[in-house]
Scaffold this motif. Structure first.
Motif, PDB file in Angstrom:
ATOM      1  N   GLU A 265       0.843  -1.206   0.000  1.00  0.00           N
ATOM      2  CA  GLU A 265       0.000   0.000   0.000  1.00  0.00           C
ATOM      3  C   GLU A 265       0.876   1.253   0.000  1.00  0.00           C
ATOM      4  OE1 GLU A 265      -3.127   2.563  -0.116  1.00  0.00           O
ATOM      5  OE2 GLU A 265      -3.206   0.403  -0.417  1.00  0.00           O
ATOM      6  N   LYS A 266       1.935   1.254   0.785  1.00  0.00           N
ATOM      7  CA  LYS A 266       2.852   2.399   0.824  1.00  0.00           C
ATOM      8  C   LYS A 266       3.462   2.626  -0.562  1.00  0.00           C
ATOM      9  CE  LYS A 266       7.155   3.906   3.017  1.00  0.00           C
ATOM     10  NZ  LYS A 266       8.221   3.529   3.950  1.00  0.00           N
ATOM     11  N   SER A 267       3.870   1.563  -1.207  1.00  0.00           N
ATOM     12  CA  SER A 267       4.440   1.655  -2.551  1.00  0.00           C
ATOM     13  C   SER A 267       3.406   2.150  -3.558  1.00  0.00           C
ATOM     14  CB  SER A 267       4.985   0.290  -2.981  1.00  0.00           C
ATOM     15  OG  SER A 267       5.504   0.359  -4.288  1.00  0.00           O
TER      16      SER A 267
ATOM     17  N   ARG B  98      12.159  -8.116   5.022  1.00  0.00           N
ATOM     18  CA  ARG B  98      12.872  -9.403   5.087  1.00  0.00           C
ATOM     19  C   ARG B  98      13.160  -9.779   6.543  1.00  0.00           C
ATOM     20  NH1 ARG B  98      16.050 -12.177   1.589  1.00  0.00           N
ATOM     21  NH2 ARG B  98      16.339 -10.427   0.187  1.00  0.00           N
ATOM     22  N   GLN B  99      13.663  -8.838   7.311  1.00  0.00           N
ATOM     23  CA  GLN B  99      13.990  -9.106   8.710  1.00  0.00           C
ATOM     24  C   GLN B  99      12.742  -9.452   9.517  1.00  0.00           C
ATOM     25  OE1 GLN B  99      16.044  -5.542   9.927  1.00  0.00           O
ATOM     26  NE2 GLN B  99      17.883  -6.040   8.763  1.00  0.00           N
ATOM     27  N   ASP B 100      11.676  -8.683   9.319  1.00  0.00           N
ATOM     28  CA  ASP B 100      10.432  -8.923  10.065  1.00  0.00           C
ATOM     29  C   ASP B 100       9.831 -10.284   9.720  1.00  0.00           C
ATOM     30  OD1 ASP B 100      10.736  -6.455  11.242  1.00  0.00           O
ATOM     31  OD2 ASP B 100       9.238  -5.455   9.978  1.00  0.00           O
ATOM     32  N   ILE B 101       9.812 -10.613   8.437  1.00  0.00           N
ATOM     33  CA  ILE B 101       9.237 -11.904   8.025  1.00  0.00           C
ATOM     34  C   ILE B 101      10.106 -13.052   8.516  1.00  0.00           C
ATOM     35  CG2 ILE B 101       8.718 -13.386   6.046  1.00  0.00           C
ATOM     36  CD1 ILE B 101       7.628 -10.923   4.614  1.00  0.00           C
ATOM     37  N   THR B 102      11.412 -12.894   8.446  1.00  0.00           N
ATOM     38  CA  THR B 102      12.314 -13.946   8.945  1.00  0.00           C
ATOM     39  C   THR B 102      12.035 -14.221  10.414  1.00  0.00           C
ATOM     40  OG1 THR B 102      14.024 -13.375   7.340  1.00  0.00           O
ATOM     41  CG2 THR B 102      14.731 -14.581   9.298  1.00  0.00           C
ATOM     42  N   SER B 103      11.863 -13.170  11.191  1.00  0.00           N
ATOM     43  CA  SER B 103      11.548 -13.332  12.610  1.00  0.00           C
ATOM     44  C   SER B 103      10.225 -14.068  12.801  1.00  0.00           C
ATOM     45  CB  SER B 103      11.494 -11.955  13.277  1.00  0.00           C
ATOM     46  OG  SER B 103      11.029 -12.064  14.604  1.00  0.00           O
ATOM     47  N   LEU B 104       9.216 -13.700  12.025  1.00  0.00           N
ATOM     48  CA  LEU B 104       7.903 -14.354  12.157  1.00  0.00           C
ATOM     49  C   LEU B 104       7.943 -15.814  11.695  1.00  0.00           C
ATOM     50  CD1 LEU B 104       5.707 -11.364  10.957  1.00  0.00           C
ATOM     51  CD2 LEU B 104       5.732 -12.364  13.263  1.00  0.00           C
TER      52      LEU B 104
ATOM     53  N   ASP C  62       7.615   0.040  -9.728  1.00  0.00           N
ATOM     54  CA  ASP C  62       7.486  -0.336  -8.323  1.00  0.00           C
ATOM     55  C   ASP C  62       8.314   0.639  -7.488  1.00  0.00           C
ATOM     56  OD1 ASP C  62       7.523  -1.532  -5.804  1.00  0.00           O
ATOM     57  OD2 ASP C  62       7.708  -3.552  -6.603  1.00  0.00           O
ATOM     58  N   CYS C  63       7.666   1.329  -6.565  1.00  0.00           N
ATOM     59  CA  CYS C  63       8.325   2.382  -5.772  1.00  0.00           C
ATOM     60  C   CYS C  63       8.806   1.897  -4.403  1.00  0.00           C
ATOM     61  CB  CYS C  63       7.384   3.559  -5.612  1.00  0.00           C
ATOM     62  SG  CYS C  63       6.947   4.338  -7.171  1.00  0.00           S
ATOM     63  N   THR C  64       8.918   0.601  -4.208  1.00  0.00           N
ATOM     64  CA  THR C  64       9.352   0.054  -2.927  1.00  0.00           C
ATOM     65  C   THR C  64      10.852   0.290  -2.755  1.00  0.00           C
ATOM     66  OG1 THR C  64       7.701  -1.678  -3.213  1.00  0.00           O
ATOM     67  CG2 THR C  64       9.314  -1.988  -1.456  1.00  0.00           C
ATOM     68  N   SER C  65      11.242   0.894  -1.631  1.00  0.00           N
ATOM     69  CA  SER C  65      12.657   1.193  -1.397  1.00  0.00           C
ATOM     70  C   SER C  65      13.405  -0.050  -0.917  1.00  0.00           C
ATOM     71  CB  SER C  65      12.798   2.311  -0.359  1.00  0.00           C
ATOM     72  OG  SER C  65      12.476   1.822   0.933  1.00  0.00           O
ATOM     73  N   GLU C  66      14.709  -0.027  -1.115  1.00  0.00           N
ATOM     74  CA  GLU C  66      15.560  -1.132  -0.658  1.00  0.00           C
ATOM     75  C   GLU C  66      15.530  -1.243   0.865  1.00  0.00           C
ATOM     76  OE1 GLU C  66      16.874  -3.457  -2.645  1.00  0.00           O
ATOM     77  OE2 GLU C  66      15.905  -2.351  -4.264  1.00  0.00           O
ATOM     78  N   GLU C  67      15.454  -0.099   1.541  1.00  0.00           N
ATOM     79  CA  GLU C  67      15.399  -0.101   3.009  1.00  0.00           C
ATOM     80  C   GLU C  67      14.116  -0.798   3.498  1.00  0.00           C
ATOM     81  OE1 GLU C  67      15.752   2.953   1.290  1.00  0.00           O
ATOM     82  OE2 GLU C  67      17.926   2.848   1.387  1.00  0.00           O
TER      83      GLU C  67
ATOM     84  N   CYS D   1       0.924 -10.388  -6.160  1.00  0.00           N
ATOM     85  CA  CYS D   1       0.491 -10.632  -7.538  1.00  0.00           C
ATOM     86  C   CYS D   1      -0.721  -9.780  -7.888  1.00  0.00           C
ATOM     87  CB  CYS D   1       0.173 -12.112  -7.744  1.00  0.00           C
ATOM     88  SG  CYS D   1       1.627 -13.172  -7.669  1.00  0.00           S
ATOM     89  N   GLU D   2      -1.605  -9.632  -6.930  1.00  0.00           N
ATOM     90  CA  GLU D   2      -2.814  -8.831  -7.146  1.00  0.00           C
ATOM     91  C   GLU D   2      -2.470  -7.363  -7.363  1.00  0.00           C
ATOM     92  OE1 GLU D   2      -6.886  -7.692  -4.712  1.00  0.00           O
ATOM     93  OE2 GLU D   2      -5.713  -9.421  -4.084  1.00  0.00           O
ATOM     94  N   LYS D   3      -1.462  -6.868  -6.664  1.00  0.00           N
ATOM     95  CA  LYS D   3      -1.097  -5.450  -6.722  1.00  0.00           C
ATOM     96  C   LYS D   3       0.081  -5.170  -7.654  1.00  0.00           C
ATOM     97  CE  LYS D   3      -4.109  -4.083  -3.711  1.00  0.00           C
ATOM     98  NZ  LYS D   3      -5.167  -3.143  -4.028  1.00  0.00           N
ATOM     99  N   ASN D   4       0.610  -6.207  -8.313  1.00  0.00           N
ATOM    100  CA  ASN D   4       1.749  -6.063  -9.215  1.00  0.00           C
ATOM    101  C   ASN D   4       2.953  -5.437  -8.506  1.00  0.00           C
ATOM    102  OD1 ASN D   4       2.890  -6.549 -11.765  1.00  0.00           O
ATOM    103  ND2 ASN D   4       2.599  -4.421 -12.373  1.00  0.00           N
ATOM    104  N   ALA D   5       3.183  -5.856  -7.276  1.00  0.00           N
ATOM    105  CA  ALA D   5       4.294  -5.346  -6.461  1.00  0.00           C
ATOM    106  C   ALA D   5       5.508  -6.252  -6.677  1.00  0.00           C
ATOM    107  CB  ALA D   5       3.892  -5.303  -4.994  1.00  0.00           C
ATOM    108  N   TYR D   6       6.221  -5.996  -7.758  1.00  0.00           N
ATOM    109  CA  TYR D   6       7.266  -6.913  -8.206  1.00  0.00           C
ATOM    110  C   TYR D   6       8.422  -7.077  -7.217  1.00  0.00           C
ATOM    111  CZ  TYR D   6      10.599  -9.271 -11.217  1.00  0.00           C
ATOM    112  OH  TYR D   6      11.493 -10.167 -11.734  1.00  0.00           O
ATOM    113  N   LYS D   7       8.877  -5.991  -6.626  1.00  0.00           N
ATOM    114  CA  LYS D   7      10.015  -6.098  -5.707  1.00  0.00           C
ATOM    115  C   LYS D   7       9.667  -6.928  -4.467  1.00  0.00           C
ATOM    116  CE  LYS D   7      12.223  -1.742  -7.018  1.00  0.00           C
ATOM    117  NZ  LYS D   7      12.589  -0.388  -6.544  1.00  0.00           N
ATOM    118  N   VAL D   8       8.493  -6.713  -3.919  1.00  0.00           N
ATOM    119  CA  VAL D   8       8.065  -7.492  -2.751  1.00  0.00           C
ATOM    120  C   VAL D   8       7.819  -8.942  -3.171  1.00  0.00           C
ATOM    121  CG1 VAL D   8       6.366  -7.691  -0.894  1.00  0.00           C
ATOM    122  CG2 VAL D   8       7.071  -5.433  -1.689  1.00  0.00           C
ATOM    123  N   PHE D   9       7.256  -9.128  -4.349  1.00  0.00           N
ATOM    124  CA  PHE D   9       7.051 -10.471  -4.902  1.00  0.00           C
ATOM    125  C   PHE D   9       8.382 -11.225  -4.964  1.00  0.00           C
ATOM    126  CE2 PHE D   9       7.548 -12.982  -8.779  1.00  0.00           C
ATOM    127  CZ  PHE D   9       6.606 -13.981  -8.585  1.00  0.00           C
TER     128      PHE D   9
END
Length: 166
Positions: free
Chosen positions: A47-49, A87-93, A76-81, A110-118
C-alpha cells in the motif's frame, strides 16, 4: 425465498470484509497469528508503494495533458530499506512458526503487481507459488487476472514481470 433475518447476517459479513479492506477476493491467511502478521506487513508495504506510485504518476499527469511530456510509469516504488526491513520482520515471524505460504502474501503481491516485494517473498519461500486461496487460485492465476486488466486499459503499465517469474 429467504427471510430478511437469514440474508442480513451474510450481507453484514460481506460488508465487514469490504470495510476491513479485504475486497471480495479471499486471500485471508489459513494459519496462525504469525501468518496474519506476515500478510499485514506485506499489505502495508505494498500500500505504501502504491501511494508513492500514485503520487509520482500524478505529478506527471498535468505535464502529459499539456503535451509537454510523455507518461512514463514510475514502476514499483518500494525502497531497498523497506524491503530489507520486511525481510527481517518476516524472517523473525517465520522463526516463530509463521508461514509465507499460509499467509497468502504472495497472492497479494500478484494482485497489486508489487514486483520487488514479490521477488523477496519468492526468494524466501519458493513453495508459496503452489498455495491456493479459498477460491482455488494460485499466485500465477491472480497475477494473470490482474495483468489482463492492466493490459486492457490504454496507457496502463502492462508489465508481466511477475507472470514471467512464475
Amino acid at each position: 425465498l429467504r427471510s430478511k433475518a437469514e440474508v442480513l447476517p451474510t450481507v453484514k459479513q460481506i460488508f465487514q470484509q469490504l470495510v476491513r479492506g479485504g475486497g471480495l477476493s479471499d486471500n485471508n491467511p489459513k494459519g496462525n497469528g504469525k501468518d496474519v502478521e506476515i500478510l499485514h506487513l506485506v499489505k502495508s508495504l505494498v500500500e505504501k508503494s502504491d501511494q508513492e506510485h500514485y503520487r509520482k504518476s500524478s505529478m506527471q499527469a498535468s505535464r502529459c495533458m499539456a503535451g509537454l511530456a510523455t507518461f512514463q510509469d514510475p514502476g514499483d516504488c518500494t525502497s531497498e530499506e523497506d524491503l530489507e526491513k520486511l525481510r527481517q520482520d518476516i524472517t523473525s515471524l517465520v522463526m516463530q512458526k509463521g508461514s509465507i505460504a499460509r499467509s497468502m502474501a504472495l497472492h497479494t503481491t500478484c494482485e497489486k503487481n508489487a514486483y520487488k516485494v514479490f521477488q523477496l517473498l519468492l526468494q524466501m519461500d519458493t513453495e508459496s507459488t503452489r498455495t491456493k486461496d479459498t477460491l482455488g487460485r494460485t499466485p500465477l492465476i491472480v497475477a494473470a487476472i490482474n495483468a489482463s486488466g492492466r493490459l486492457s486499459i490504454k496507457g496502463m503499465n502492462g508489465s508481466t514481470e511477475i507472470i514471467d517469474s512464475l
